[in-house]
Design a protein around this motif. Structure first.
Motif, PDB file in Angstrom:
ATOM      1  N   VAL A  94      -6.754  27.159 -42.955  1.00 57.00           N
ATOM      2  CA  VAL A  94      -6.059  26.343 -41.958  1.00 57.00           C
ATOM      3  C   VAL A  94      -5.973  24.893 -42.413  1.00 57.00           C
ATOM      4  N   LYS A  95      -4.768  24.381 -42.529  1.00 55.19           N
ATOM      5  CA  LYS A  95      -4.554  22.974 -42.884  1.00 55.19           C
ATOM      6  C   LYS A  95      -4.440  22.139 -41.614  1.00 55.19           C
ATOM      7  N   PRO A  96      -4.817  20.861 -41.677  1.00 51.41           N
ATOM      8  CA  PRO A  96      -4.642  19.996 -40.506  1.00 51.41           C
ATOM      9  C   PRO A  96      -3.192  20.026 -40.005  1.00 51.41           C
ATOM     10  N   ARG A  97      -3.035  20.012 -38.703  1.00 49.37           N
ATOM     11  CA  ARG A  97      -1.752  20.012 -38.002  1.00 49.37           C
ATOM     12  C   ARG A  97      -1.029  21.353 -38.099  1.00 49.37           C
ATOM     13  N   SER A  98      -1.760  22.404 -38.478  1.00 47.14           N
ATOM     14  CA  SER A  98      -1.167  23.743 -38.472  1.00 47.14           C
ATOM     15  C   SER A  98      -1.001  24.235 -37.041  1.00 47.14           C
ATOM     16  N   SER A  99      -0.084  25.191 -36.867  1.00 51.11           N
ATOM     17  CA  SER A  99       0.058  25.897 -35.596  1.00 51.11           C
ATOM     18  C   SER A  99      -0.491  27.321 -35.779  1.00 51.11           C
ATOM     19  N   TRP A 123      -2.505  22.943 -33.368  1.00 54.49           N
ATOM     20  CA  TRP A 123      -1.881  23.487 -32.165  1.00 54.49           C
ATOM     21  C   TRP A 123      -2.223  24.970 -32.143  1.00 54.49           C
ATOM     22  N   VAL A 124      -2.822  25.441 -31.052  1.00 51.72           N
ATOM     23  CA  VAL A 124      -3.292  26.825 -30.988  1.00 51.72           C
ATOM     24  C   VAL A 124      -2.839  27.483 -29.692  1.00 51.72           C
ATOM     25  N   VAL A 171       4.554  30.362 -35.187  1.00 54.18           N
ATOM     26  CA  VAL A 171       3.384  29.628 -35.683  1.00 54.18           C
ATOM     27  C   VAL A 171       3.225  29.809 -37.189  1.00 54.18           C
ATOM     28  N   ASP A 172       2.405  28.930 -37.768  1.00 63.29           N
ATOM     29  CA  ASP A 172       2.132  29.002 -39.211  1.00 63.29           C
ATOM     30  C   ASP A 172       1.280  30.224 -39.549  1.00 63.29           C
ATOM     31  N   ILE A 173       0.229  30.452 -38.759  1.00 59.94           N
ATOM     32  CA  ILE A 173      -0.683  31.574 -39.038  1.00 59.94           C
ATOM     33  C   ILE A 173      -1.046  32.281 -37.739  1.00 59.94           C
ATOM     34  N   THR A 174      -0.961  33.604 -37.751  1.00 65.63           N
ATOM     35  CA  THR A 174      -1.523  34.433 -36.687  1.00 65.63           C
ATOM     36  C   THR A 174      -2.833  35.034 -37.197  1.00 65.63           C
ATOM     37  N   PHE A 175      -3.918  34.777 -36.470  1.00 64.67           N
ATOM     38  CA  PHE A 175      -5.219  35.367 -36.786  1.00 64.67           C
ATOM     39  C   PHE A 175      -5.501  36.487 -35.786  1.00 64.67           C
ATOM     40  N   LEU A 176      -5.828  37.672 -36.309  1.00 69.56           N
ATOM     41  CA  LEU A 176      -6.079  38.816 -35.443  1.00 69.56           C
ATOM     42  C   LEU A 176      -7.427  39.458 -35.738  1.00 69.56           C
ATOM     43  N   GLY A 177      -8.265  39.580 -34.705  1.00 70.03           N
ATOM     44  CA  GLY A 177      -9.410  40.476 -34.771  1.00 70.03           C
ATOM     45  C   GLY A 177      -8.930  41.870 -34.411  1.00 70.03           C
ATOM     46  N   CYS A 178      -9.726  42.890 -34.698  1.00 65.08           N
ATOM     47  CA  CYS A 178      -9.283  44.261 -34.449  1.00 65.08           C
ATOM     48  C   CYS A 178     -10.492  45.165 -34.218  1.00 65.08           C
ATOM     49  N   ASP A 179     -10.206  46.441 -33.916  1.00 66.11           N
ATOM     50  CA  ASP A 179     -11.275  47.423 -33.723  1.00 66.11           C
ATOM     51  C   ASP A 179     -11.449  48.333 -34.933  1.00 66.11           C
ATOM     52  N   GLY A 205       4.103  35.052 -36.483  1.00 68.62           N
ATOM     53  CA  GLY A 205       3.366  34.255 -37.454  1.00 68.62           C
ATOM     54  C   GLY A 205       4.013  34.266 -38.831  1.00 68.62           C
ATOM     55  N   SER A 206       4.148  33.095 -39.448  1.00 68.50           N
ATOM     56  CA  SER A 206       4.654  33.049 -40.820  1.00 68.50           C
ATOM     57  C   SER A 206       3.696  33.761 -41.768  1.00 68.50           C
ATOM     58  N   ARG A 207       2.388  33.657 -41.472  1.00 68.65           N
ATOM     59  CA  ARG A 207       1.373  34.434 -42.184  1.00 68.65           C
ATOM     60  C   ARG A 207       0.534  35.170 -41.149  1.00 68.65           C
ATOM     61  N   VAL A 208       0.110  36.382 -41.492  1.00 65.83           N
ATOM     62  CA  VAL A 208      -0.730  37.184 -40.601  1.00 65.83           C
ATOM     63  C   VAL A 208      -2.047  37.461 -41.315  1.00 65.83           C
TER      64      VAL A 208
END
Length: 257
Positions: A94-99, A123-124, A171-179, A205-208
């Protein structure tokens, strides 16, 4: 396979019940590797503490407001060290000012806590109320909590209101937890509602980036909506060479902690 220690057994059991309304004795044995007498003692203790209700053939979760924090706290202790290392590696992306977009769960809560420590401007948007609360403690982080139907046991929102709101965001990055993660089926969830939210977030997300500790590897769970062709990065603490090669051949970057 050895039986887990008491606190870890309780975390496994509560994690199971947060994703399904009822767990049978067989379900609990598979999740905890415990004997029947041990399971009975565990159920009696957790019922005494107001966290579960014993019913014929198994147990269900008690969603009383006074016990929610304790229940989630026990679940998040499951593989806490591994989740912390994964969170550190995720935060490094994560870079500063990322979404960012983040779903709910204990692995992504660990990421949120790492982002709080770093206190960089971000931004989150998140479907996790507890994640939003943690991030909102940092003035430099602008937080949007995605509305929808609230599942008390996980502090996560879901449903058509949530997916409609997500569809409006990029958004720039989507972070996903999972089962669970499966080499062929992709990223898996124990709830169709969770799978729907994850799929919607992945599209925006541009990146997942998937966060999955070793206990999730090879777990198919019941629902899957995020295929490996959608995933850019997998962060985990345990992956064998065959898995690693397979995912890299599919274009997924693998980060092992």
């Amino acid at each position: 396979m050895p039986e887990h220690h008491a606190e870890e057994r309780h975390a496994h059991l509560l994690d199971l019940l947060s994703r399904q309304p009822f767990a049978s004795i067989d379900d609990i044995q598979r999740a905890t590797n415990a004997s029947l007498p041990t399971i009975r003692r565990d159920l009696a203790l957790l019922e005494q503490r107001g966290l579960i209700k014993r019913v014929r053939g198994g147990a269900s979760l008690v969603a009383a407001s006074s016990t929610l924090d304790e229940s989630f706290d026990l679940r998040r202790k499951r593989n806490a060290r591994e989740k912390g290392a994964i969170a550190l590696a995720a935060a490094a992306l994560v870079k500063p000012r990322s979404s960012l977009m983040i779903n709910d769960g204990s692995s992504v809560l660990a990421l949120a806590e790492e982002l709080v420590t770093q206190a960089r401007p971000l931004w989150v948007a998140t479907s996790g109320l507890n994640i939003g609360e943690r991030l909102a403690s940092v003035p430099a982080v602008e937080v949007t909590v995605i509305g929808g139907a609230l599942r008390a046991s996980s502090f996560g929102t879901s449903g058509p209101l949530a997916t409609a709101a997500i569809s409006q965001l990029t958004v720039d990055i989507t972070f996903l937890g999972c089962d669970g993660i499966d080499p062929e089926l992709g990223v898996r969830f124990n709830s169709l509602l969770d799978a729907e939210i994850a799929e919607a977030m992945a599209r925006q997300g541009s990146r997942v980036v998937i966060l999955a500790d070793g206990s999730k590897v090879g777990q198919r769970a019941i629902a899957g909506s995020v295929g490996w062709d959608t995933v850019d990065v997998l962060i985990t603490n345990s992956l064998d060479a065959q898995w690693r090669d397979h995912l890299q051949n599919m274009g997924v970057e693998v980060i092992e902690t």
